[in-house]
Design an enzyme around this catalytic site. Structure first.
Site, mmCIF file in Angstrom:
data_model
loop_
_atom_site.group_PDB
_atom_site.id
_atom_site.type_symbol
_atom_site.label_atom_id
_atom_site.label_comp_id
_atom_site.label_asym_id
_atom_site.label_seq_id
_atom_site.Cartn_x
_atom_site.Cartn_y
_atom_site.Cartn_z
ATOM 1 N N GLY A 217 0.833 -1.202 0.000
ATOM 2 C CA GLY A 217 0.000 0.000 0.000
ATOM 3 C C GLY A 217 0.862 1.244 0.000
ATOM 4 O O GLY A 217 1.947 1.284 -0.591
ATOM 5 N N SER A 218 0.402 2.252 0.696
ATOM 6 C CA SER A 218 1.053 3.567 0.619
ATOM 7 C C SER A 218 2.457 3.576 1.200
ATOM 8 O O SER A 218 3.207 4.533 0.957
ATOM 9 C CB SER A 218 0.201 4.605 1.346
ATOM 10 N N THR A 219 2.814 2.550 1.994
ATOM 11 C CA THR A 219 4.189 2.577 2.513
ATOM 12 C C THR A 219 5.181 2.452 1.365
ATOM 13 O O THR A 219 6.333 2.839 1.487
ATOM 14 C CB THR A 219 4.431 1.434 3.525
ATOM 15 N N PHE A 220 4.712 1.913 0.232
ATOM 16 C CA PHE A 220 5.595 1.759 -0.925
ATOM 17 C C PHE A 220 5.940 3.119 -1.545
ATOM 18 O O PHE A 220 6.900 3.252 -2.296
ATOM 19 C CB PHE A 220 4.925 0.846 -1.967
ATOM 20 N N LYS A 221 5.125 4.150 -1.178
ATOM 21 C CA LYS A 221 5.399 5.492 -1.704
ATOM 22 C C LYS A 221 6.782 5.979 -1.264
ATOM 23 O O LYS A 221 7.391 6.834 -1.920
ATOM 24 C CB LYS A 221 4.318 6.462 -1.236
#
Lengths: 488, 448
Positions: A217-221
């Site tokens: 999810g957004s942690t991959f940002k």
């Protein structure tokens, strides 16, 4: 009749040579594979008959062998079994070994090459073979706090020391008690094992490193942001952030969490985009950078490679040749991007350690039975994940995220915390996974960690910031306390 | 003209005494090690054991000095050494059964009794049979006796089936293996028969491909023995006894006629019979399968190869030098004290120990052949060669079965394995060989 008698005696010699060859084959050439045959109970008996070394946390044995009066001679005993099961694994007469009990088996049972002199000494002294003790990198109290914070929700926590790569805590939930499988009664062990594996929630799966990998999810940002910084972006660079991002070659659009707009004029700084975790901005950013750039950066953080810490770690995955729409989805940690909680902790660890990723490890040292240290794990650089300046920028952006962005559940008074939330859709109707990836203190980190709560613990309408961040906060507070008291 | 002069000859009795001392040392040391590892070492008990062994060895040595002064000096010590190793191992397995299996066995003490009986029997043979040629008179008596003994286990009510093979009989509450004694009777019979008929068997017959093959009408004895061997295999469910029986005959036939064609014909016949039996009779076929695919999961699960594979595991765990006496787990192999004593020895004494044991057997067999070559009469030659070959073949069949060279069978390992019939029969063979060797070496030394 003398000549044939002589010849017959030669035939006898040949027959005996055949016997000698067969015996040599069995006892020398084929011996290893016969000894390792799972049907060979002798190997198990002999191994159980030896004094097996303990597994140590914080200088205290959490797994050890007690002498008992049965054919196995020793009973493997687990203290706080459920708490450490993910790391120690089990040691069973019936089901073999798992965890450190498996990977460190030769040291624990004393048959490792490095214990040769010890064995030789035992031989001359007429003593029994003894195993070495394996000391882990875990912090007992941090492990306990992490397990308590996660509670009975399914998920995992991995905490690393960013400067060394030492695993400080590894919690997976639900867990099990290895003692259930360590008994010497085959029927009881069989029954316990059957009931453990029949459970739907998989208590014997180590979610932290070897379960099904999760969409980050957004942690991959963080990875996409790192790629952008390396490609010449700065935290202040304006990026395109529409309310809805059209996905090329597809009628679908990419929106933000809850359909909100990130910015009134469809543009914002990279820093703000990370702070509010703007999906459209990162989707577009991924497409502009190109998947190849993001992919390389992800590999710099460790994606695509399995590890042995020494527990085997499943490799985190990336999509293969995604098109533009898939690139956009992948850049927000969806589509085919998958990561283990350890992988996400490694991302935090690399950023925290000025861009240098240390190789994660679980075994601090190994002591021979005479307490002499025979092996110490030296910290080792695993990857140069990003440049120090970029890491500093990204750290600042993560601090902002915690101070005034999506990670507001995590700030600790008096300490700068760097973090990033994640709310990963699982594609089904179940609630998303809640992530939080962070390290503290931001300027001189002592801990980097990843927390995941599977399917948000069953809660709907919640985010990584609301659910996982407070867990991470509790663990970081404990780490800071331990650091202050010089115990970490 | 050759003269016969009075010569001071070396009988080898002193060498025998020295070798016996070594055998005695091995016997006592092995027993002591076993007791020590079982934490049960009592020196006065070991002292009695040592004294008993000394009495037995010295006693037989003195009998030889007096009644067979030229007998082969290596034979007796080699057999005593094997016997001593076997006693220690069986004693050790008693401990293993008690410690891990909760079985209260005393094979060790019983085997000591059988050993004494065996040595006494051997000495009685040396004393009673002052000239082995007298046995020739009993050629056909021995033949018939041997046949009856072989067939005894088939008699309903008397025969006993153990572990799938019907080679035991039950007498006075004890189980006996008549095949062990039959083996000796058969050697006597074959020797007598062949020495009379060797010329016919050796010389006549058509020549095919450069080999002179026997005439069909001379094939009678071979076919008869072959049929008996196949019957043994099928009805007693024991490939070992049948292979041994037929093999001894072939070996002696070869020594008597020097014709390889006999051996080839016989081997071909046996192969045909064995394959046919394997195809027709499921129990024989199962043995072949368990041999060829022992480690196969399905075969192992069916239980047919379990004993064999457990033996392999045991030997593998022994490795090159073994676990040491008393340090392994031979009790994990079924029949560790009898059929699988070789696996037990391989486990605890290692490949090194196993090689030494095989070498001892080889020495004994080669000594028998040497006596065969040395003795002057044809009957003696055939008997010595036959007895020697019977030991060699039996060892090959048993050890070959355990080490997967051939299918597993139910024969005993001479002087090592637990069992009274086998112990006494094999000691009788020693007595006969000592007697023949006495004659062989005396005649060799008297002629100058």
């Amino acid at each position: 009749m003398n000549e044939p008698a002589r010849r017959l005696s030669v035939i006898v010699l040949l027959l005996f040579l055949a016997l000698m060859a067969a015996a040599s084959w069995i006892q020398v050439v084929d011996a290893n594979s016969l000894n390792q045959d799972p049907r060979n109970v002798r190997t198990i008996y002999r191994e159980f008959g030896n004094f097996r070394g303990p597994i140590v946390v914080d200088g205290r044995s959490v797994v050890w062998s007690d002498p008992v009066d049965d054919p196995f001679n020793y009973q493997r005993t687990y203290e706080d079994g459920p708490l450490y099961a993910a790391v120690t694994g089990f040691y069973s007469v019936v089901y073999g070994r798992s965890g450190l009990e498996r990977t460190e088996n030769e040291l624990l049972n004393g048959s490792a090459d490095s214990l040769f002199w010890t064995r030789l000494g035992n031989l001359f002294a007429g003593e029994q073979q003894q195993g070495a003790s394996v000391e882990t990198t875990l912090s007992g109290s941090l492990q306990q706090v992490a397990a308590d914070a996660l509670g009975d929700r399914a998920g995992a926590v991995v905490a690393l020391d960013p400067s060394t790569g030492a695993v400080l805590a590894m919690v997976t939930s639900p867990t099990y008690d290895p003692a259930l499988l360590a008994g010497h009664s085959t029927s009881v062990v069989n029954e316990n094992y059957a009931s453990l594996i029949s459970r739907d929630d998989g208590p014997m799966v180590n979610r932290a490193i070897a379960g099904d990998t999760y969409p980050p999810g957004s942690t991959f940002k963080l990875v996409v942001a790192a790629a952008a910084l390396e490609s010449g972006y700065s935290p202040d660079t304006q990026v395109y952030a529409p309310q809805e991002l059209e996905l090329p070659g597809s009628s679908a659009t990419l929106g933000n969490y809850g359909g909100v707009e990130c910015s009134s004029d469809d543009h914002m700084t990279l820093e703000d985009a990370l702070r509010v975790s703007c999906n459209t901005a990162f989707g577009d950013l991924g497409m502009s950078l190109g998947w190849g750039v993001v992919e390389r950066k992800a590999q710099d953080f460790g994606w695509g490679e399995s590890l042995e810490i020494p527990l085997p770690v499943t490799a985190s995955r990336l999509p293969v040749a995604p098109d533009d729409a898939q690139t956009a989805m992948s850049s927000i940690g969806q589509f085919d991007v998958r990561a283990t909680p350890l992988q996400m902790a490694m991302v935090a660890s690399a950023i925290a350690n000025d861009g240098t990723l240390m190789r994660p490890y679980l075994v601090e040292s190994v002591r021979a039975p005479d307490l002499q240290i025979i092996d110490t794990t030296l910290p080792e650089v695993y990857r140069e994940s990003m440049q120090a300046a970029d890491a500093a920028d990204l750290t600042d952006m993560m601090v902002t995220t915690v101070d005034s962005g999506s990670g507001r559940g995590a700030p600790i008074s008096g300490v700068e915390v760097a973090g990033k939330t994640g709310t990963a859709e699982t594609g089904t109707n179940s609630p998303p996974h809640a992530w939080f990836v962070s390290f503290a203190p931001a300027d001189d980190p002592v801990i980097a960690l990843a927390v995941i709560v599977e399917e948000s613990g069953g809660q709907t309408g919640t985010t990584g910031g609301a659910l996982a961040a407070p867990i991470a906060k509790t663990i970081m507070q404990e780490a800071l306390r331990l650091d202050r008291e010089g115990e970490l | 003209m050759a003269t016969v002069a009075e010569l001071k000859v070396r009988t080898g009795r002193r060498a025998e005494l020295a070798l016996l001392a070594i055998a005695w040392g091995i016997t006592v040391l092995a027993r002591g090690l076993v007791d020590y590892h079982a934490a049960f070492l009592e020196l006065d008990e070991l002292g009695i054991y040592a004294a008993g062994a000394a009495v037995l060895m010295l006693g037989s040595h003195l009998v030889l000095r007096r009644f067979a002064p030229h007998a082969d000096p290596v034979l007796l010590p080699a057999v005593f050494a094997l016997n001593g190793i076997g006693l220690a191992m069986i004693h050790r397995i008693d401990f293993g059964y008690a410690q891990y299996r909760g079985r209260d066995t005393d094979f060790g003490t019983a085997q000591i009794g059988w050993t004494i009986a065996g040595v006494v029997a051997a000495m009685v043979v040396v004393l009673l049979i002052r000239d082995h040629r007298r046995l020739r008179r009993f050629t056909y008596t021995a033949g018939i006796a041997g046949l009856i003994l072989y067939l005894l286990p088939l008699v309903p009510g008397l025969g006993l089936e153990i572990n799938g093979a019907r080679i035991w009989i039950s007498l006075f509450g004890r189980s006996l293996q008549p095949g062990e004694v039959a083996k000796i009777a058969m050697v006597v019979f074959f020797a007598g028969f062949l020495v009379t008929n060797r010329d016919t068997l050796a010389l006549a017959g058509p020549k095919i491909l450069g080999l002179r093959f026997p005439r069909p009408r001379d094939m009678g004895p071979l076919l008869l023995v072959w049929a008996a061997a196949i019957l043994l295999m099928v009805y007693e469910r024991d490939l070992g006894a049948s292979l041994l029986f037929f093999g001894i005959f072939l070996g002696m036939l070869y020594v008597a006629t020097q014709r390889i064609s006999w051996v080839l014909t016989g081997l071909a016949l046996f192969a045909v019979g064995a394959v046919a039996a394997g195809t027709i009779f499921s129990h024989v076929g199962a043995r072949y399968n368990a041999w060829l695919n022992a480690l196969d999961a399905e075969v192992y699960a069916s239980g047919t190869s379990e004993q064999l594979v457990r033996g392999l595991f045991g030997m593998a765990s022994g490795g090159l030098f073994g676990t040491g006496l008393g340090e392994g787990r031979p009790d994990l192999v079924p029949y560790a004290e009898s059929d699988f004593i070789i696996a037990s020895l391989g486990e605890e004494l290692g490949l090194t120990g196993l090689m030494a044991i095989l070498a001892l057997y080889l020495i004994i067999v080669q000594r028998a052949f040497r006596s065969s070559i040395g003795v002057r009469d044809g009957f003696g030659k055939l008997m010595a060669a036959g007895l020697g070959f019977s030991i060699a073949l039996q060892v090959f069949i048993v050890v070959g079965g355990v080490t997967r060279v051939i299918p597993l069978t139910g024969l005993t390992t001479p002087w090592l394995a637990y069992g009274g019939s086998s112990m006494i029969a094999n000691w009788i063979i020693v007595g006969l060989l000592l007697r023949i060797s006495d004659q062989a070496r005396r005649s060799a030394q008297e002629v100058t």
